[in-house]
Design a protein around this motif. Structure first.
Motif, PDB file in Angstrom:
ATOM      1  N   LEU A  24      -2.893   7.164  -1.603  1.00 24.59           N
ATOM      2  CA  LEU A  24      -1.319   6.366  -1.335  1.00 24.59           C
ATOM      3  C   LEU A  24      -1.373   5.436  -2.100  1.00 24.59           C
ATOM      4  O   LEU A  24      -0.375   4.939  -2.610  1.00 24.59           O
ATOM      5  CB  LEU A  24      -1.364   6.487   0.255  1.00 24.59           C
ATOM      6  N   ILE A  25      -2.466   4.430  -2.124  1.00 23.51           N
ATOM      7  CA  ILE A  25      -2.499   3.187  -2.684  1.00 23.51           C
ATOM      8  C   ILE A  25      -2.270   3.282  -4.028  1.00 23.51           C
ATOM      9  O   ILE A  25      -1.590   2.581  -4.680  1.00 23.51           O
ATOM     10  CB  ILE A  25      -3.622   2.356  -2.224  1.00 23.51           C
ATOM     11  N   ASN A  26      -3.046   4.291  -4.819  1.00 26.03           N
ATOM     12  CA  ASN A  26      -3.040   4.555  -5.965  1.00 26.03           C
ATOM     13  C   ASN A  26      -1.694   4.943  -6.484  1.00 26.03           C
ATOM     14  O   ASN A  26      -1.221   4.339  -7.766  1.00 26.03           O
ATOM     15  CB  ASN A  26      -3.789   6.012  -6.275  1.00 26.03           C
ATOM     16  N   TYR A  27      -0.910   5.700  -5.834  1.00 27.41           N
ATOM     17  CA  TYR A  27       0.545   5.816  -6.203  1.00 27.41           C
ATOM     18  C   TYR A  27       1.465   4.853  -6.263  1.00 27.41           C
ATOM     19  O   TYR A  27       2.600   4.487  -6.924  1.00 27.41           O
ATOM     20  CB  TYR A  27       1.017   6.923  -5.617  1.00 27.41           C
ATOM     21  N   ILE A  28       1.242   3.843  -5.033  1.00 28.55           N
ATOM     22  CA  ILE A  28       1.888   2.666  -4.709  1.00 28.55           C
ATOM     23  C   ILE A  28       1.652   1.528  -6.002  1.00 28.55           C
ATOM     24  O   ILE A  28       2.846   0.918  -6.612  1.00 28.55           O
ATOM     25  CB  ILE A  28       1.732   1.829  -3.469  1.00 28.55           C
ATOM     26  N   ASP A  29       0.292   1.591  -6.601  1.00 35.40           N
ATOM     27  CA  ASP A  29       0.007   0.904  -7.726  1.00 35.40           C
ATOM     28  C   ASP A  29       0.935   1.288  -8.837  1.00 35.40           C
ATOM     29  O   ASP A  29       1.606   0.341  -9.652  1.00 35.40           O
ATOM     30  CB  ASP A  29      -1.210   0.894  -8.151  1.00 35.40           C
ATOM     31  N   ARG A  30       1.380   2.505  -8.918  1.00 37.76           N
ATOM     32  CA  ARG A  30       1.952   3.036 -10.131  1.00 37.76           C
ATOM     33  C   ARG A  30       3.423   2.760 -10.264  1.00 37.76           C
ATOM     34  O   ARG A  30       3.889   2.622 -11.388  1.00 37.76           O
ATOM     35  CB  ARG A  30       1.827   4.580 -10.185  1.00 37.76           C
ATOM     36  N   ALA A 147       0.286  11.591  -2.388  1.00 35.93           N
ATOM     37  CA  ALA A 147       0.971  11.020  -3.438  1.00 35.93           C
ATOM     38  C   ALA A 147       2.669  11.256  -3.354  1.00 35.93           C
ATOM     39  O   ALA A 147       3.410  10.507  -3.988  1.00 35.93           O
ATOM     40  CB  ALA A 147       0.673  12.098  -4.770  1.00 35.93           C
ATOM     41  N   LYS A 148       3.090  12.295  -2.531  1.00 32.88           N
ATOM     42  CA  LYS A 148       4.287  12.376  -2.396  1.00 32.88           C
ATOM     43  C   LYS A 148       4.859  11.559  -1.151  1.00 32.88           C
ATOM     44  O   LYS A 148       6.070  10.761  -1.467  1.00 32.88           O
ATOM     45  CB  LYS A 148       4.628  13.887  -1.517  1.00 32.88           C
ATOM     46  N   PHE A 149       4.130  11.157  -0.222  1.00 35.39           N
ATOM     47  CA  PHE A 149       4.704  10.188   0.794  1.00 35.39           C
ATOM     48  C   PHE A 149       4.803   8.725   0.323  1.00 35.39           C
ATOM     49  O   PHE A 149       5.467   7.919   0.772  1.00 35.39           O
ATOM     50  CB  PHE A 149       3.699  10.021   1.788  1.00 35.39           C
ATOM     51  N   SER A 150       3.833   8.507  -1.057  1.00 38.57           N
ATOM     52  CA  SER A 150       4.102   7.270  -1.555  1.00 38.57           C
ATOM     53  C   SER A 150       5.619   6.881  -1.872  1.00 38.57           C
ATOM     54  O   SER A 150       5.962   5.838  -1.940  1.00 38.57           O
ATOM     55  CB  SER A 150       3.287   6.970  -2.743  1.00 38.57           C
ATOM     56  N   ASN A 151       6.500   7.994  -2.275  1.00 38.63           N
ATOM     57  CA  ASN A 151       7.625   7.928  -2.688  1.00 38.63           C
ATOM     58  C   ASN A 151       8.667   7.579  -1.506  1.00 38.63           C
ATOM     59  O   ASN A 151       9.759   6.897  -1.751  1.00 38.63           O
ATOM     60  CB  ASN A 151       8.182   9.033  -3.431  1.00 38.63           C
ATOM     61  N   VAL A 152       7.949   7.762  -0.272  1.00 35.61           N
ATOM     62  CA  VAL A 152       8.925   7.427   1.013  1.00 35.61           C
ATOM     63  C   VAL A 152       8.734   6.286   1.467  1.00 35.61           C
ATOM     64  O   VAL A 152       9.716   5.426   1.709  1.00 35.61           O
ATOM     65  CB  VAL A 152       8.388   8.601   2.060  1.00 35.61           C
ATOM     66  N   ILE A 153       7.243   5.548   1.381  1.00 32.34           N
ATOM     67  CA  ILE A 153       7.345   4.252   1.912  1.00 32.34           C
ATOM     68  C   ILE A 153       6.930   3.280   0.997  1.00 32.34           C
ATOM     69  O   ILE A 153       7.317   2.156   1.137  1.00 32.34           O
ATOM     70  CB  ILE A 153       6.062   4.159   2.918  1.00 32.34           C
ATOM     71  N   GLY A 154       6.449   3.701  -0.184  1.00 32.01           N
ATOM     72  CA  GLY A 154       5.970   2.781  -1.211  1.00 32.01           C
ATOM     73  C   GLY A 154       7.022   2.146  -2.041  1.00 32.01           C
ATOM     74  O   GLY A 154       6.873   0.800  -1.998  1.00 32.01           O
ATOM     75  N   VAL A 155       8.162   2.738  -2.376  1.00 35.14           N
ATOM     76  CA  VAL A 155       9.260   1.937  -2.873  1.00 35.14           C
ATOM     77  C   VAL A 155       9.930   0.925  -2.119  1.00 35.14           C
ATOM     78  O   VAL A 155      10.258  -0.009  -2.314  1.00 35.14           O
ATOM     79  CB  VAL A 155      10.267   2.860  -3.432  1.00 35.14           C
ATOM     80  N   PRO A 156      10.279   1.229  -0.658  1.00 30.56           N
ATOM     81  CA  PRO A 156      10.878   0.405   0.235  1.00 30.56           C
ATOM     82  C   PRO A 156       9.916  -1.056   0.354  1.00 30.56           C
ATOM     83  O   PRO A 156      10.418  -2.040   0.429  1.00 30.56           O
ATOM     84  CB  PRO A 156      10.951   0.904   1.588  1.00 30.56           C
ATOM     85  N   LEU A 157       8.421  -0.500   0.365  1.00 32.31           N
ATOM     86  CA  LEU A 157       7.571  -1.796   0.701  1.00 32.31           C
ATOM     87  C   LEU A 157       7.555  -2.800  -0.426  1.00 32.31           C
ATOM     88  O   LEU A 157       7.731  -3.842  -0.245  1.00 32.31           O
ATOM     89  CB  LEU A 157       6.099  -1.216   0.960  1.00 32.31           C
ATOM     90  N   ILE A 158       7.405  -2.131  -1.788  1.00 37.05           N
ATOM     91  CA  ILE A 158       7.437  -3.304  -2.943  1.00 37.05           C
ATOM     92  C   ILE A 158       8.810  -3.952  -3.146  1.00 37.05           C
ATOM     93  O   ILE A 158       8.945  -4.902  -3.618  1.00 37.05           O
ATOM     94  CB  ILE A 158       6.981  -2.250  -4.003  1.00 37.05           C
TER      95      ILE A 158
END
Length: 437
Positions: A24-30, A147-158
């Motif tokens: 999850l963190i890996n994909y948020i980094d990307r 990896a999929k869930f990162s697209n749900v929460i990562g983009v809004p967080l960043i």
């Protein structure tokens, strides 16, 4: 049997959760650079070509290192390789946050590709060590769904961080998350045989349930690579998974643009709609690609038939992307894309469980590297081919048809080339004489 299972401690599931958090963190980094790109472009006055180079820098080092990293992983194991990788994630994000221009960010993105190259192979190999075969589906789905869930929460967080505090803080957040994960991995993760907190009851349950044997192969890294490249199972897995990767990266890179161009949505509205298929994919990844497979295997169904069945049916559902070519209604378009992405997501954890299920001793990392190398080559090709088709036809229909055709090739590969899901025989040790015929 159920009573016995209930008495077994659950430390292995804590390890599974740790690996999922890492991905999850890996994909948020990307994804941080994509969100921060408008501010970075304006601040450093970057041309579209420079911005494109920044976007692609990660993929270069990440893809090129997949096979070498797999070989290193088989030699040194998930503990050492995973620690160094997680530490370097944080370093790369820190370098980005303090960069003063194009060159610094470019170098940081290459470093991030180097650092994250072991992430999925480490998780796949560690899952093979820690879980019996009848729990491998859900254990693999945990880190794949992340990896999929990162697209749900990562983009809004960043996005919220960058809008509120500026682009450097966006990378600062990912650096902090990466270093926290490094500390957690360093303190918690050990291979089962070296974990003092793992009870003998649970260890015996893992080993007797068909966990992948620990340790390096006696064959040698290069000999193992050469041996695996001659195995049809490896090529069946690699071609099939690459077909999945093409469609996955098409959706990952072009879904918002498709909604804006074809469905005439605003950028903000497209972002909200685009989150729906990814949320659905997270659920199917965990439930179908994970829990359902383990449930059926535990009930005595043939393991190879169950896993291949989910692989093939999931890929067939991926063909629902054709439905999106037949509508101009965004609701129906998202419906068909959700079906397609949900099907692909259910197949993905099966694909990532296979390296440890079919590998000879000490070969899971190398198989994962081969598989992910070709997968990322297709991932690099998908946005380029799609962009060319859309530019030439001003329509996504033919781009989706290409993706569907490639999925059909992958399905054929899984059916006829992969064969039965069972371990490949161990190669001869390095220097051993060939057997007499």
């Amino acid at each position: 049997m159920n009573t016995t299972t209930q008495k077994i401690p659950k430390r292995r599931w804590g390890i599974g959760a740790l690996l999922g958090a890492g991905v999850l963190i890996n994909y948020i980094d990307r994804i941080g650079l994509s969100v921060a790109a408008p501010q970075i472009k304006e601040l450093f006055q970057l041309s579209p070509i420079q911005l494109g180079l920044l976007f692609s820098a990660f993929a270069w080092s990440y893809a090129i290192l997949q096979i070498p990293v797999g070989m290193v992983l088989d030699r040194f194991g998930p503990t050492r390789v995973g620690r160094w990788g997680a530490f370097l994630w944080g370093v790369a994000s820190t370098v980005t946050a303090f960069s003063s221009g194009f060159a610094g960010i470019f170098i940081a993105r290459i470093l991030l590709g180097v650092a994250e190259a072991p992430a999925f192979p480490v998780s796949s190999k560690a899952t093979g060590y820690w879980f019996p075969r009848n729990e491998r589906g859900l254990a693999t789905a945990i880190f794949d769904a992340a990896a999929k869930f990162s697209n749900v929460i990562g983009v809004p967080l960043i996005a919220v961080t960058i809008v509120s505090l500026g682009w450097r803080w966006g990378f600062g957040i990912t650096a902090v998350l990466s270093f926290i994960y490094f500390i957690a991995f360093f303190c918690i993760y050990r291979d089962p045989s070296a974990d003092t907190k793992l009870s003998k009851v649970e260890y015996d349950y893992i080993v007797q349930g068909g966990a992948a044997p620990e340790g390096a192969s006696d064959t040698g890294a290069l000999n193992m690579l050469g041996y695996l490249l001659t195995q049809s199972k490896v090529w069946g897995l690699t071609i099939g998974f690459a077909a999945y990767g093409y469609s996955f990266y098409l959706f990952l890179t072009w879904l918002p643009g498709y909604l804006v161009q074809t469905m005439h949505m605003s950028i903000l509205k497209s972002a909200g709609f685009a989150a729906i298929p990814w949320a659905f994919a997270t659920v199917t990844d965990l439930f179908v690609g994970g829990w359902l497979i383990d449930h059926m295997v535990k009930r005595g169904r043939d393991e190879s038939t169950v896993r291949k069945g989910v692989l093939i049916v999931g890929m067939l559902f991926g063909l629902a992307v054709f439905g999106a070519t037949q509508t101009t209604d965004p609701v129906w378009a998202i419906f068909w894309i959700s079906i397609a992405l949900g099907g692909l997501a259910s197949a993905a954890p099966v694909g990532w469980s296979l390296p440890s299920l079919i590998a000879p001793k000490g070969g899971a990392g190398t198989i994962g590297g081969i598989m992910n190398f070709v997968n990322n080559l297709m991932g690099a090709a998908a946005p380029i081919v799609t962009g060319f088709i859309v530019g030439a036809t001003n329509s996504f229909s033919n781009a989706f048809f290409v993706a569907g055709f490639i999925l059909l090739i992958g399905i054929i590969s899984f059916i006829f080339v992969l064969g039965k899901i069972e371990p490949i025989p161990d190669p001869l040790p390095a220097g051993a004489p060939a057997p007499l015929l």
